[in-house]
Write an enzyme that holds these catalytic residues in place. Structure first.
Site, PDB file in Angstrom:
ATOM      1  NE  ARG A   1      -3.834  -1.745   2.699  1.00  0.00           N
ATOM      2  CZ  ARG A   1      -3.633  -2.968   3.181  1.00  0.00           C
ATOM      3  NH1 ARG A   1      -2.440  -3.337   3.566  1.00  0.00           N
ATOM      4  NH2 ARG A   1      -4.618  -3.821   3.292  1.00  0.00           N
TER       5      ARG A   1
ATOM      6  CB  SER B   1       4.335  -6.805   7.314  1.00  0.00           C
ATOM      7  OG  SER B   1       3.737  -5.575   7.121  1.00  0.00           O
TER       8      SER B   1
ATOM      9  CG  ASP C   1       2.441  -5.655  10.055  1.00  0.00           C
ATOM     10  OD1 ASP C   1       3.334  -6.065  10.791  1.00  0.00           O
ATOM     11  OD2 ASP C   1       1.694  -6.423   9.417  1.00  0.00           O
TER      12      ASP C   1
HETATM   13  C1  BGC Z   1       5.677 -11.335  10.422  1.00  0.00           C
HETATM   14  C2  BGC Z   1       5.470 -10.108  11.267  1.00  0.00           C
HETATM   15  C3  BGC Z   1       4.262  -9.339  10.780  1.00  0.00           C
HETATM   16  C4  BGC Z   1       3.053 -10.250  10.722  1.00  0.00           C
HETATM   17  C5  BGC Z   1       1.785  -9.552  10.251  1.00  0.00           C
HETATM   18  C6  BGC Z   1       4.379 -12.141  10.343  1.00  0.00           C
HETATM   19  O1  BGC Z   1       4.550 -13.211   9.453  1.00  0.00           O
HETATM   20  O2  BGC Z   1       6.676 -12.132  10.986  1.00  0.00           O
HETATM   21  O3  BGC Z   1       6.623  -9.298  11.254  1.00  0.00           O
HETATM   22  O4  BGC Z   1       4.034  -8.263  11.645  1.00  0.00           O
HETATM   23  O5  BGC Z   1       3.328 -11.325   9.858  1.00  0.00           O
HETATM   24  O6  BGC Z   1       1.935  -8.957   9.024  1.00  0.00           O
END
Ligand code: BGC
Length: 490
Positions: A108, A175, A228
């Site tokens: 995004r 993320s 995130d």
């Molecule tokens: C990642 C995290 C992330 C989460 C949600 C997980 O697979 O390890 O860093 O915050 O996904 O997106």
């Protein structure tokens, strides 16, 4: 009756007996077939059970693991990562900020206009771009080029064809687990959610993005690099000061919360002006023997690219729920023919995506028309009986109920760790947990089960003080807010 009459009567009796025997045989076969189906489903339900006493064990295990992860690096499967975010935006930030939010399946790009002087966010615009499937395994160069270009095109549209001449500051939501070096930089520890571009692991992702942006003629610098839930917590707290934690439940899952700096024992001497820091738990990797794990979860994990990792995520998040359902349906197809012959599409991994599973689960038509349509379109099974469709819905329900209840136990674990579960000490205080990404917002049964489990664990009176607040685009808007907060500090 003459001889002939007797012969005819005897013949009729033989035929009748044969038909009766065939009918009984068919009934018996059908009975056995259903007994086997019911056996598979019943066993699965039993293995997935989450009675309140078990959820409380998960709550306590979460607390123990949080302490262990804060005590030393590698002390727990919960990484409990520093974020260097030790002040939260307070409304004094102003100006226009861009952010890039790279999630599991999409990217995004956002433009956020802040008013300053205690005012709220004046305006924000978001555009979403699906990540091409092949990008998950591309080289670091190709990967960052793609997202840098996506951002550049967005900014060009917003700035009428102009790209910023002097270095503008950007919020970058990444993320995946990152070991932060500062609030604006950090190295990728490992990929999750099926990503495999090996040459990014160990690199500073802010630097990779900055290089890709500058190569593509976009002169920006990452002012805040955030995981995130950290972005979601920043916005959540900006909107409601009682927000103490944030949870993401989308293709992956994670949580972060506000921790006292002196409780982060592994970084003794960590001083922050505010006395706190947001901790990125990376709770997708949480593990405890109290988690109700089935043979299907074990097989899914064995065949995944990150075996023995992200155990909690593999039971809770959107990337995996549909796949668990598919595995159970596959087993049912092995012991019966209720999905027709042969139900070959069922053997394709990840073919049943979680949004489809949610749509089947929430089909309220008397003949489960939607279930039939989805199964026909995605698995090529046709003419399913109502009973077979009901079995599918039952499996979806079991998988989602377990996921939502385990996520609720995780949330209460965080609140218990920081003394906000209403049981620890003093009068219960209003406590807000921000939640984001599709599963809670778009899957109503998931939401119902999660809220119900919070009440089951805490009791109705205490649960009233816990507010689960949906945040939309918070992960990206929060990164822009944090970029603004960081640049105003400089
Ligand atoms: C990642 C995290 C992330 C989460 C949600 C997980 O697979 O390890 O860093 O915050 O996904 O997106």
């Amino acid at each position: 009756m003459g001889r002939m009459g007797l012969g005819v009567a005897a013949g009729c009796a033989v035929v009748t007996c044969a038909i009766a025997a065939a009918l009984v045989g068919r009934r018996a076969r059908s009975w056995w077939r259903w007994a086997r189906v019911v056996g598979v489903v019943g066993q699965f339900e039993e293995d997935c059970a989450t009675p309140v006493w078990k959820l409380r064990q998960v709550v306590d295990a979460m607390v123990v693991e949080m302490h262990a992860g804060l005590a030393s690096d590698g002390g727990s499967k919960l990484k409990m990562l520093l974020t260097f975010v030790d002040t939260l935006p307070d409304g004094n930030e102003d100006g226009v900020y861009y952010a890039l939010d790279l999630g599991g399946t999409s990217c995004r790009v956002l433009k956020v206009q802040l008013g300053g002087g205690g005012s709220r966010i004046i305006n924000h615009k978001v555009e979403q771009q699906q990540l091409p499937e092949e990008l998950v395994s591309r080289t670091s160069g190709e990967f960052f080029d793609f997202i840098a270009l996506t951002l550049k095109e967005f900014i060009e549209r917003e700035e009428n064809g102009q790209v910023p001449g002097s270095k503008k500051e950007l919020g970058f939501t990444f993320s995946f687990p990152i070991r932060q070096l500062s609030v604006s930089s950090g190295v990728l520890i490992k990929w999750t959610k099926g990503f495999t571009s090996e040459d990014v692991v160990g690199k500073d992702v802010s630097q990779c993005l900055e290089e890709a942006m500058s190569k593509n003629g976009l002169h920006m610098q990452v002012a805040a690099l955030v995981n995130d839930p950290v972005g979601t917590l920043a916005v959540g707290h900006y909107d409601d000061a009682d927000t103490v934690a944030a949870v993401m439940i989308g293709s992956g899952t994670n949580a972060c919360y506000v921790e006292r700096s002196d409780a982060i024992i592994k970084y003794q001497g960590l001083l922050t002006d505010s006395g706190f820091m947001i901790v990125n738990m990376e709770w997708g990797n949480f593990w405890s023997s109290h988690l109700p794990r089935t043979s299907y979860d074990i097989a899914l994990d064995d065949e995944s690219p990150n075996r023995n990792d992200q155990g909690y995520e593999k039971m809770i998040s959107g990337m995996y729920l549909g796949e668990i359902v598919r595995r159970v349906l596959c087993r049912i197809a092995e012991v019966s023919d209720i999905f027709g012959d042969p139900a070959h599409h069922l053997s394709v991994p990840f073919i049943l995506r979680t949004p489809l599973m949610a749509a089947m689960h929430e089909d309220v038509s008397p003949d489960l028309r939607e279930v039939g349509r989805i199964l026909q379109e995605s698995l090529q099974t046709s003419g399913l009986s109502l009973k077979a469709k009901m079995i599918v819905v039952r499996v979806c329900d079991t998988v989602t109920r377990r996921a939502a209840r385990l996520a609720a136990a995780g949330i209460i674990g965080i609140l218990k760790k920081i003394g906000r579960d209403g049981r620890t000490k003093g009068k219960p205080r209003r406590t807000v947990v921000a939640i984001e990404r599709g599963l809670y917002t778009n899957y109503s049964m998931f939401r119902v089960y999660l809220n119900e489990a919070i009440t089951d664990i805490l009791g109705e009176e205490i649960a009233q003080n816990i507010v689960i607040r949906v945040s939309e685009d918070g992960a990206g808007i929060g990164a822009a807010l944090l970029a603004a907060a960081c640049s105003s500090k400089r």
